[in-house]
Scaffold this active site. Structure first.
Site, short mmCIF file in Angstrom:
data_model
loop_
_atom_site.label_atom_id
_atom_site.label_comp_id
_atom_site.label_asym_id
_atom_site.label_seq_id
_atom_site.Cartn_x
_atom_site.Cartn_y
_atom_site.Cartn_z
N GLY A 14 58.83 0.77 103.46
CA GLY A 14 59.10 0.24 101.69
C GLY A 14 57.79 -0.13 101.29
O GLY A 14 56.97 -0.06 101.80
N ARG A 75 61.56 7.57 103.05
CA ARG A 75 61.74 7.43 104.98
C ARG A 75 62.46 8.76 105.94
O ARG A 75 63.18 9.29 104.20
CB ARG A 75 62.91 6.67 105.58
CG ARG A 75 62.14 4.74 104.69
CD ARG A 75 63.36 3.79 105.29
NE ARG A 75 62.80 2.70 105.50
CZ ARG A 75 62.80 1.57 104.03
NH1 ARG A 75 63.88 1.64 103.54
NH2 ARG A 75 61.93 0.62 104.28
N ASP A 106 55.62 -0.76 110.39
CA ASP A 106 55.08 -0.09 111.99
C ASP A 106 55.54 1.05 112.27
O ASP A 106 55.43 1.61 113.41
CB ASP A 106 56.30 -1.24 112.55
CG ASP A 106 55.94 -2.70 113.19
OD1 ASP A 106 54.68 -2.88 113.08
OD2 ASP A 106 56.81 -3.29 114.26
N SER A 108 56.03 3.27 110.43
CA SER A 108 54.74 4.38 109.68
C SER A 108 54.06 4.43 110.71
O SER A 108 53.02 5.64 110.95
CB SER A 108 54.57 3.74 108.41
OG SER A 108 55.10 3.86 107.38
N THR A 128 53.57 -3.95 104.00
CA THR A 128 54.80 -4.08 103.50
C THR A 128 54.27 -5.46 103.21
O THR A 128 53.39 -6.81 103.90
CB THR A 128 55.15 -4.53 104.70
OG1 THR A 128 56.65 -5.13 105.26
CG2 THR A 128 54.07 -4.39 106.02
N ASP A 130 56.71 -7.78 104.14
CA ASP A 130 56.74 -8.93 105.07
C ASP A 130 55.83 -9.42 106.36
O ASP A 130 56.05 -10.24 106.51
CB ASP A 130 58.15 -7.70 106.45
CG ASP A 130 59.28 -7.32 105.76
OD1 ASP A 130 59.40 -7.92 105.05
OD2 ASP A 130 58.96 -6.42 106.08
N ARG A 174 64.14 -8.34 106.49
CA ARG A 174 65.77 -8.19 107.44
C ARG A 174 65.10 -8.92 108.76
O ARG A 174 65.89 -9.41 109.78
CB ARG A 174 65.65 -6.90 107.65
CG ARG A 174 67.39 -6.22 107.69
CD ARG A 174 66.97 -5.03 107.77
NE ARG A 174 67.63 -4.66 106.14
CZ ARG A 174 66.93 -3.35 105.74
NH1 ARG A 174 66.78 -2.21 106.63
NH2 ARG A 174 66.93 -2.77 104.44
P1 ADP Z 1 57.78 1.15 107.62
O1 ADP Z 1 56.43 1.91 108.01
O2 ADP Z 1 58.54 0.19 106.71
O3 ADP Z 1 58.07 0.53 109.54
P2 ADP Z 1 59.71 2.81 108.84
O4 ADP Z 1 60.53 2.35 110.02
O5 ADP Z 1 60.99 2.92 107.48
O6 ADP Z 1 59.72 2.13 107.74
O7 ADP Z 1 59.34 4.25 108.69
C1 ADP Z 1 58.93 5.14 107.92
C2 ADP Z 1 59.17 6.37 108.54
O8 ADP Z 1 57.91 6.64 109.60
C3 ADP Z 1 59.97 7.00 108.20
O9 ADP Z 1 61.20 7.58 107.71
C4 ADP Z 1 59.97 8.04 109.45
O10 ADP Z 1 59.51 8.98 108.63
C5 ADP Z 1 58.34 6.49 110.39
N1 ADP Z 1 58.83 6.53 111.66
C6 ADP Z 1 59.62 5.84 112.28
N2 ADP Z 1 59.26 5.10 113.46
C7 ADP Z 1 58.74 5.73 113.71
C8 ADP Z 1 58.72 6.96 115.59
N3 ADP Z 1 58.92 5.56 116.35
N4 ADP Z 1 58.14 7.58 115.50
C9 ADP Z 1 57.85 8.68 114.14
N5 ADP Z 1 57.94 8.47 112.89
C10 ADP Z 1 58.38 7.35 112.50
O1 F6P Z 2 60.17 -3.60 105.05
C1 F6P Z 2 60.16 -4.10 104.01
C2 F6P Z 2 61.71 -4.24 103.31
O2 F6P Z 2 61.78 -5.55 101.59
C3 F6P Z 2 62.13 -5.96 103.59
O3 F6P Z 2 62.03 -7.08 103.35
C4 F6P Z 2 63.46 -5.60 104.11
O4 F6P Z 2 64.24 -5.85 104.04
C5 F6P Z 2 63.49 -3.73 103.74
O5 F6P Z 2 62.33 -3.11 103.59
C6 F6P Z 2 65.07 -3.68 102.87
O6 F6P Z 2 64.80 -2.09 103.24
P1 F6P Z 2 65.11 -1.51 101.39
O7 F6P Z 2 64.39 -0.13 100.47
O8 F6P Z 2 65.79 0.11 102.36
O9 F6P Z 2 66.08 -2.32 100.19
#
Ligand code: ADP
Ligand code: F6P
Length: 323
Positions: A14, A75, A106, A108, A128, A130, A174
């Site tokens: 995000g 993502r 996390d 990422s 983020t 959050d 979330r």
């Molecule tokens: P954020 O970084 O905001 O927590 P996401 O959880 O959507 O967002 O993760 C962003 C991207 O990081 C994912 O689309 C994926 O490419 C990579 N990623 C997430 N989780 C993992 C994982 N367990 N192992 C490797 N890459 C991951």
């Molecule tokens: O992690 C940031 C965040 O804005 C959360 O607060 C929210 O739950 C989520 O991303 C929403 O993600 P999306 O971009 O998939 O609507």
């Protein structure tokens, strides 16, 4: 220690206000050290597809004040697979990239850990709205999002006051209630509901509204984190139980946009600079953190395995001063 000659920077997950300021700091710090810097588009997707371009100091002009991310974000499910990560590593080898700065949350950082294990040194910067990353007291974007939520709920308060209503407002989060807690305090919410704290709607919302109404309160704000559940249902329940006309509002993605505040611009700039310094010193698999008023760093694996304890004392304080 092999010398870092070229690095990549990407934004992932995000978006958050301040990501651009972090990219600017990364690019300019790298160039000032004689290190090439590639901008990688759309997070890990760009790394997989080789969608990267060499950035100059002027490519990051006029972005410090802009929300969103000029590098785009995404993502990338493919990156989580063996095939995807191999393609990403190949791109690094093809471009001669021997360090990456990942700005995200996390998820990422898990990706960054995987890349570090494959021999591509990675440094994470927490970005983020959050503020839910365990190793750091602060994540880029949080302050801007809190201020946006506060401004919007202040506006809702005007109409709630005029109609003597209850306004039930959903803020983002979330899995995390930090945004709800801080913005809820700032708007003087009667009740704040977050996923981290179990609540009883009759005791914590209905009885509270009744008690404050008894002492003369005429309008009510209930701030609810996204992860808690439907604000429509809560508003309906409040109306049924108290007889006070209630409305539900979902603030939504507006909280992720807008010009970053001073705090986010400054924090992003300092963290971007620090991340490149770490890479230049041969560090890998670290996340930049802000702790006890200072920028520092931690091992990504350890950071991901820590739990960020919710600030229960502050939550209780908010409950007391909203009577
Ligand atoms: P954020 O970084 O905001 O927590 P996401 O959880 O959507 O967002 O993760 C962003 C991207 O990081 C994912 O689309 C994926 O490419 C990579 N990623 C997430 N989780 C993992 C994982 N367990 N192992 C490797 N890459 C991951
Ligand atoms: O992690 C940031 C965040 O804005 C959360 O607060 C929210 O739950 C989520 O991303 C929403 O993600 P999306 O971009 O998939 O609507």
């Amino acid at each position: 220690m092999s010398k870092v000659t070229a690095i990549g920077v990407l934004t992932s997950g995000g978006d958050a206000p301040g990501m651009n300021a972090a990219v600017r700091a990364v690019v300019r710090t790298a160039i000032s050290m004689g290190i090439k810097c590639y901008g990688i588009r759309r997070g890990y997707n760009g790394l997989i597809e080789g969608d990267a371009f060499e950035m100059s100091v002027r490519d990051v002009s006029d972005i410090i004040q802009r929300g969103g991310t000029l590098l785009y974000t995404a993502r990338s499910p493919l990156f989580k697979t063996e095939e995807g990560i191999n393609m990403a590593v190949n791109t690094c080898h093809n471009l001669g990239i021997n360090g990456i700065v990942v700005i995200g949350g996390d998820g990422s950082f898990r990706g960054a850990m995987d890349l570090s294990k494959r021999g591509i040194p990675c440094i994470g910067i927490p970005g983020t709205i959050d503020n839910d990353i365990s190793s750091t007291d602060y994540t880029i974007g949080f302050d801007t999002a809190m201020n946006t939520a506060m401004d919007m709920v202040d506006k809702l308060r005007d109409t709630a006051q005029s109609h003597e209503r209850c306004s039930v407002v959903e803020v983002m989060g979330r899995h995390a209630g930090w945004l709800a807690l801080e913005s809820g305090i700032a708007v003087g919410a009667t009740a704040i509901l977050v996923p981290e704290v179990q609540f009883d709607i009759d005791r914590d919302v209905i009885a509270k509204i009744n008690a404050t109404q008894h002492s003369g309160k005429k309008n009510f704000i209930i701030v609810v984190a996204e992860g808690v559940g439907s604000v429509e249902k809560i508003a309906k329940y409040v109306e049924e139980k108290t007889g006070i006309e209630s409305r539900a509002t979902i603030l939504g993605h507006v909280q992720r946009g807008g010009s970053p505040t001073v705090r986010d611009r400054e924090m992003a700039s300092s963290m971007g600079y620090y991340a490149v310094k770490l890479l230049s010193e041969g560090a890998s698999n670290r996340v930049v953190c802000y702790r006890n008023g200072k920028i520092t760093d931690a091992d990504i694996f350890e950071a991901l395995n820590m739990k960020k304890p919710f600030d229960i004392a502050k939550y209780e304080m908010a409950n007391i001063i909203s009577i």
